[in-house]
Design an enzyme around this catalytic site. Structure first.
Site, PDB file in Angstrom:
ATOM      1  N   GLY A 250      -4.740  -6.007  -9.417  1.00 20.86           N
ATOM      2  CA  GLY A 250      -5.305  -5.198  -8.340  1.00 20.86           C
ATOM      3  C   GLY A 250      -6.685  -5.649  -7.929  1.00 20.86           C
ATOM      4  N   THR A 251      -7.680  -4.981  -8.503  1.00 23.50           N
ATOM      5  CA  THR A 251      -9.072  -5.214  -8.133  1.00 23.50           C
ATOM      6  C   THR A 251      -9.471  -6.687  -8.178  1.00 23.50           C
ATOM      7  OG1 THR A 251      -9.556  -3.002  -8.968  1.00 23.50           O
ATOM      8  CG2 THR A 251     -11.430  -4.483  -8.728  1.00 23.50           C
TER       9      THR A 251
ATOM     10  N   ILE B  49      -1.164   1.152 -15.593  1.00 26.56           N
ATOM     11  CA  ILE B  49      -1.645   2.470 -15.225  1.00 26.56           C
ATOM     12  C   ILE B  49      -2.186   2.478 -13.798  1.00 26.56           C
ATOM     13  CG2 ILE B  49      -2.295   3.146 -17.578  1.00 26.56           C
ATOM     14  CD1 ILE B  49      -5.205   2.432 -16.962  1.00 26.56           C
TER      15      ILE B  49
ATOM     16  N   GLY C  78      -7.019  -3.842 -14.765  1.00 24.60           N
ATOM     17  CA  GLY C  78      -8.131  -4.709 -15.140  1.00 24.60           C
ATOM     18  C   GLY C  78      -7.791  -6.152 -15.432  1.00 24.60           C
TER      19      GLY C  78
ATOM     20  N   LYS D 218       0.818  -1.208   0.000  1.00 25.46           N
ATOM     21  CA  LYS D 218       0.000   0.000   0.000  1.00 25.46           C
ATOM     22  C   LYS D 218       0.857   1.264   0.000  1.00 25.46           C
ATOM     23  CE  LYS D 218      -3.478   2.778   0.472  1.00 25.46           C
ATOM     24  NZ  LYS D 218      -4.340   3.013  -0.703  1.00 25.46           N
TER      25      LYS D 218
ATOM     26  N   CYS E  63      -1.759   9.167  -7.923  1.00 23.23           N
ATOM     27  CA  CYS E  63      -2.984   8.937  -7.151  1.00 23.23           C
ATOM     28  C   CYS E  63      -3.978  10.066  -7.407  1.00 23.23           C
ATOM     29  CB  CYS E  63      -2.701   8.849  -5.657  1.00 23.23           C
ATOM     30  SG  CYS E  63      -4.219   8.454  -4.750  1.00 23.23           S
TER      31      CYS E  63
HETATM   32  C1  LIG Z   1      -8.762   0.293  -3.375  1.00 19.94           C
HETATM   33  C2  LIG Z   1      -7.573   0.671  -4.210  1.00 19.94           C
HETATM   34  C3  LIG Z   1      -6.478   1.293  -3.598  1.00 19.94           C
HETATM   35  C4  LIG Z   1      -5.346   1.648  -4.352  1.00 19.94           C
HETATM   36  N1  LIG Z   1      -4.279   2.240  -3.733  1.00 19.94           N
HETATM   37  C5  LIG Z   1      -3.157   2.543  -4.459  1.00 19.94           C
HETATM   38  C6  LIG Z   1      -1.995   3.092  -3.842  1.00 19.94           C
HETATM   39  O1  LIG Z   1      -1.929   3.265  -2.623  1.00 19.94           O
HETATM   40  N2  LIG Z   1      -0.919   3.412  -4.624  1.00 19.94           N
HETATM   41  C7  LIG Z   1      -0.940   3.194  -5.976  1.00 19.94           C
HETATM   42  O2  LIG Z   1       0.053   3.473  -6.655  1.00 19.94           O
HETATM   43  N3  LIG Z   1      -2.016   2.649  -6.585  1.00 19.94           N
HETATM   44  C8  LIG Z   1      -3.128   2.328  -5.861  1.00 19.94           C
HETATM   45  N4  LIG Z   1      -4.223   1.766  -6.496  1.00 19.94           N
HETATM   46  C9  LIG Z   1      -4.177   1.519  -7.956  1.00 19.94           C
HETATM   47  C10 LIG Z   1      -3.835   0.081  -8.273  1.00 19.94           C
HETATM   48  O3  LIG Z   1      -2.554  -0.269  -7.783  1.00 19.94           O
HETATM   49  C11 LIG Z   1      -3.901  -0.177  -9.783  1.00 19.94           C
HETATM   50  O4  LIG Z   1      -2.961   0.661 -10.437  1.00 19.94           O
HETATM   51  C12 LIG Z   1      -5.264   0.095 -10.373  1.00 19.94           C
HETATM   52  O5  LIG Z   1      -6.277  -0.330  -9.478  1.00 19.94           O
HETATM   53  C13 LIG Z   1      -5.484  -0.583 -11.729  1.00 19.94           C
HETATM   54  O6  LIG Z   1      -5.362  -1.975 -11.634  1.00 19.94           O
HETATM   55  P1  LIG Z   1      -6.615  -2.989 -11.459  1.00 19.94           P
HETATM   56  O7  LIG Z   1      -7.620  -2.639 -12.492  1.00 19.94           O
HETATM   57  O8  LIG Z   1      -6.026  -4.355 -11.615  1.00 19.94           O
HETATM   58  O9  LIG Z   1      -7.141  -2.759 -10.074  1.00 19.94           O
HETATM   59  C14 LIG Z   1      -5.345   1.389  -5.749  1.00 19.94           C
HETATM   60  C15 LIG Z   1      -6.451   0.771  -6.343  1.00 19.94           C
HETATM   61  C16 LIG Z   1      -7.554   0.402  -5.596  1.00 19.94           C
HETATM   62  C17 LIG Z   1      -8.715  -0.267  -6.278  1.00 19.94           C
END
Ligand SMILES: Cc1cc2nc3c(=O)[nH]c(=O)nc-3n(C[C@H](O)[C@H](O)[C@H](O)COP(=O)(O)O)c2cc1C
Ligand SMILES: Cc1cc2nc3c(=O)[nH]c(=O)nc-3n(C[C@H](O)[C@H](O)[C@H](O)COP(=O)(O)OP(=O)(O)OC[C@H]3O[C@@H](n4cnc5c(N)ncnc54)[C@H](O)[C@@H]3O)c2cc1C
Ligand code: FES
Lengths: 308, 262
Positions: free
Chosen positions: A269-270, A195, A248, A49, A134
């Site tokens: 991530g998600t 991204i 994604g 995180k 962010c």
């Molecule tokens: C709940 C949540 C918290 C996140 N916190 C961070 C963070 O602290 N630092 C960061 O660089 N990205 C953060 N992200 C972004 C993710 O690392 C990732 O780049 C983004 O969600 C796209 O990937 P995904 O579609 O697989 O989730 C966060 C995403 C989510 C959903």
């Protein structure tokens, strides 16, 4: 290679990963919750995180809302801060047999440097991932990532203070992602990840209020995958740095799209929220795919996109 | 915490828009404590994407746990159409359970609507002589027949907004009445339901200096403490302004929450 097991090892600069599948920052905590259901030693690595110099409480609730094939979040980088991370979390993380990357964030250029400095000498951290992307904090964050010069300044400052490889994480909320990637490369970054989330909002039509207290949030999940993939494709062709693809990814075929486009590794991530075993299933899927295709080394796939 | 595909043993409508589902999982069942919940993946498709949280409302025969849900949107509408022979991915048991370790005190379990789910489980493990269940609904058609989860009608009081069953009015009227005439020591309160109801119960508890635990709801993404999406305002405003419902809760002592900001 042992037996007929394809070799999934990849390198991000000097960092060697057992396989190209990492947990994305903010979606996996510090790994300890998922450790109960996932064998963390099988992952390529964990990006923890976003870490700031001092603890951050985060944004007021509601912080998340589901959207078609995705979700918006406005967590606001809630985290325990540098000191508690070093004392409370790192000792545990260090014992894991996996690569740990620390995602860092600052209010201003100096603060990014201070977090990097604070992590100097800390054992068990393979790299820093600099979050200039962010969308959910007022200062810093995306304000840097949307400006090539500011991104470069943050990168230089972190490089000056850090004793570990530096990966810069880009925001998709820009007109031309290549110019930011190139600025970061010129500044000396060792790698690029992209991204972060796409800015968006949702409205409760009955109450006529935003569904997030922060009004806007960051969109993640399968809804953003095509956008992420195209940006990865563009950045791979614009810089000579190793690129990590994020956005994604739900299964091994999604991961393959990014690898074929030229990403050295991917972050998930998600999808972890939906299925905690996603990353393990992706690793198994990649192995199966390689075997079926007669590929002995995953690097044969990376950047293998055929174009006329 | 277990993540597994569980067989649906049954999924039946037991009140208007309200379904009782039993899922087979000896592992989750043996760990489950009243107040805990599971994250259910309602479909394998990407839309709806996220798991849905549901309180565990009871167990059956040592190898099944049950959830009681009201159909309110896309996810629960998919769930209602699932049936015996289908399997669902479940993650649980999650969160902090009710603390009912204090012996010899009478407990009032105060439920608003579908908020009765975790309280049914709690009532089931408590000594029947020591607990009283007060349940409020909109109308009689919504009333959950408690014998469906193995409870008796004894020690159950019902209120309906329209007066079609039991007391005409809200469940906090019933609580007010009970507390007003209570002469046997200090009762302990456990409550789950809509926020306005919880606020009322909390206010009554503070007024009378009674111990009270509430189960609260927020939107959730991970359900296990990884995303920080489920923040709720805490009374420890300076030191820790937010708590995570999935990890620090969903059951909280009313003293831990910032009721003015909720
Ligand atoms: C709940 C949540 C918290 C996140 N916190 C961070 C963070 O602290 N630092 C960061 O660089 N990205 C953060 N992200 C972004 C993710 O690392 C990732 O780049 C983004 O969600 C796209 O990937 P995904 O579609 O697989 O989730 C966060 C995403 C989510 C959903
Ligand atoms: C710890 C916990 C335990 C729960 N236990 C139960 C239970 O035992 N039985 C039960 O029926 N429900 C329970 N809920 C609420 C349940 O999770 C939601 O009703 C469900 O997620 C709605 O999904 P949906 O796809 O049908 O609705 P959606 O289509 O997502 O939303 C439809 C409507 O429901 C509202 N809604 C969505 N999620 C929630 C939520 N978490 N809380 C309140 N309103 C919501 C939305 O604002 C919208 O108005 C619990 C929630 C939590 C956090
Ligand atoms: S739902 Fe993710 S931290 Fe509570």
């Amino acid at each position: 290679m042992t037996g007929d097991r394809p070799d999934l090892t990849v390198n991000i600069g000097s960092i060697e990963l057992n396989n190209p599948v990492l947990a994305a920052s903010g979606t996996f905590g510090y790994g300890e919750q998922y450790a109960e259901v996932v064998d963390l030693s099988r992952l390529g690595g964990i990006v923890v995180k976003g870490l700031s110099l001092r603890p951050r409480p985060g944004n007021p609730p509601p912080r998340i809302v589901e959207t078609p094939c995705g979700m918006l979040n406005a967590i606001g980088l809630a985290n325990m801060g540098l000191e508690e991370f070093l004392n409370e979390k790192l000792p545990w993380l260090r014992k894991l047999d996996t690569v740990v990357i620390v995602n860092i964030y600052g209010h201003n250029v100096e603060e990014y440097g201070m977090v990097a400095e604070g992590l100097r000498g800390a054992e068990g951290i393979s790299a820093l991932e600099v979050n200039v992307s962010c969308p959910n904090v007022e200062q810093g964050g995306m304000a840097f990532g949307t400006d090539p010069d500011a991104s470069a300044r943050v990168t230089e400052q972190v490089l000056k203070k850090a004793d570990k490889p530096v990966i810069v994480k880009l925001t998709p909320n820009v007109t031309d992602i290549r110019s930011v990637a190139q600025a970061v490369e010129r500044a000396g970054a060792h790698g690029i990840s992209l991204i972060n989330t796409l800015s968006g909002m949702a409205i409760d039509v009955e109450k006529r209020v935003p569904r997030l207290a922060n009004v806007s949030g960051g969109l993640s999940g399968p809804a953003i995958r095509p956008v992420a993939l195209y940006m990865v494709y563009q950045v791979v062709r614009a810089v000579n740095l190793p690129v990590i693809g994020v956005g994604g990814i739900m299964n091994y075929r999604d991961a393959l799209e990014f690898l074929i486009a030229g990403a050295r590794a991917v972050q998930v991530g998600t999808a972890n929220f939906v299925n905690p075993s996603t990353m393990l299933e992706i690793i198994e899927g990649l192995e199966r795919f390689c075997r079926a295709q007669g590929i002995i080394d995953i690097n044969e796939i990376i950047g293998s996109l055929k174009e006329d | 915490m277990i993540e597994q595909e569980a067989d649906i043993v049954f999924n039946r409508m037991i009140a208007r828009n309200t379904f009782l589902m039993a899922l087979k999982s000896p592992e989750i069942t043996s760990l489950a404590r009243p107040g805990q919940f599971v994250m259910v993946r309602v479909s394998k498709s990407a839309d709806p994407l996220l798991r849905r949280p549901f309180s565990i409302c009871g167990t059956r025969g040592g190898d099944c746990f049950m959830i009681l849900y009201r159909v309110v949107g896309v996810g629960t509408a998919i769930l209602r159409n699932a049936g015996k022979g289908d399997r669902l991915s479940v993650l649980g048991p999650l969160g902090r359970p009710f603390d009912f370790s204090e012996k010899g005190k009478t407990s009032f379990l105060v439920a608003g609507g579908i908020g009765i789910a975790p309280l049914l489980f709690l009532a089931g493990v408590m000594d029947p002589g020591e607990c009283m269940l007060l349940a409020g609904y909109g109308t009689s058609a919504e009333v959950v027949p408690v014998e469906q989860v193995g409870l008796s009608q004894e020690n159950l009081l019902i209120a309906t907004d329209d007066g079609t069953l039991g007391h005409k009015g809200v469940v906090t009227d019933l609580l007010e009445g009970q507390l007003g005439k209570w002469r046997r020591g200090r009762p302990v309160l456990f409550a789950c339901g809509p926020l306005p109801m919880l606020k009322r119960v909390a206010a009554m508890s503070f007024e009378r200096e009674l111990e009270c635990q509430v189960s609260v709801e927020t939107a959730m993404a991970c359900g296990i403490g990884a995303c920080q999406g489920c923040a709720v305002r805490a009374s420890s405003r300076e030191t820790q302004p937010y708590l995570q419902v999935c990890r620090h809760g969903p059951v909280f002592s009313i003293r831990s929450l910032d009721w003015k900001a909720l």
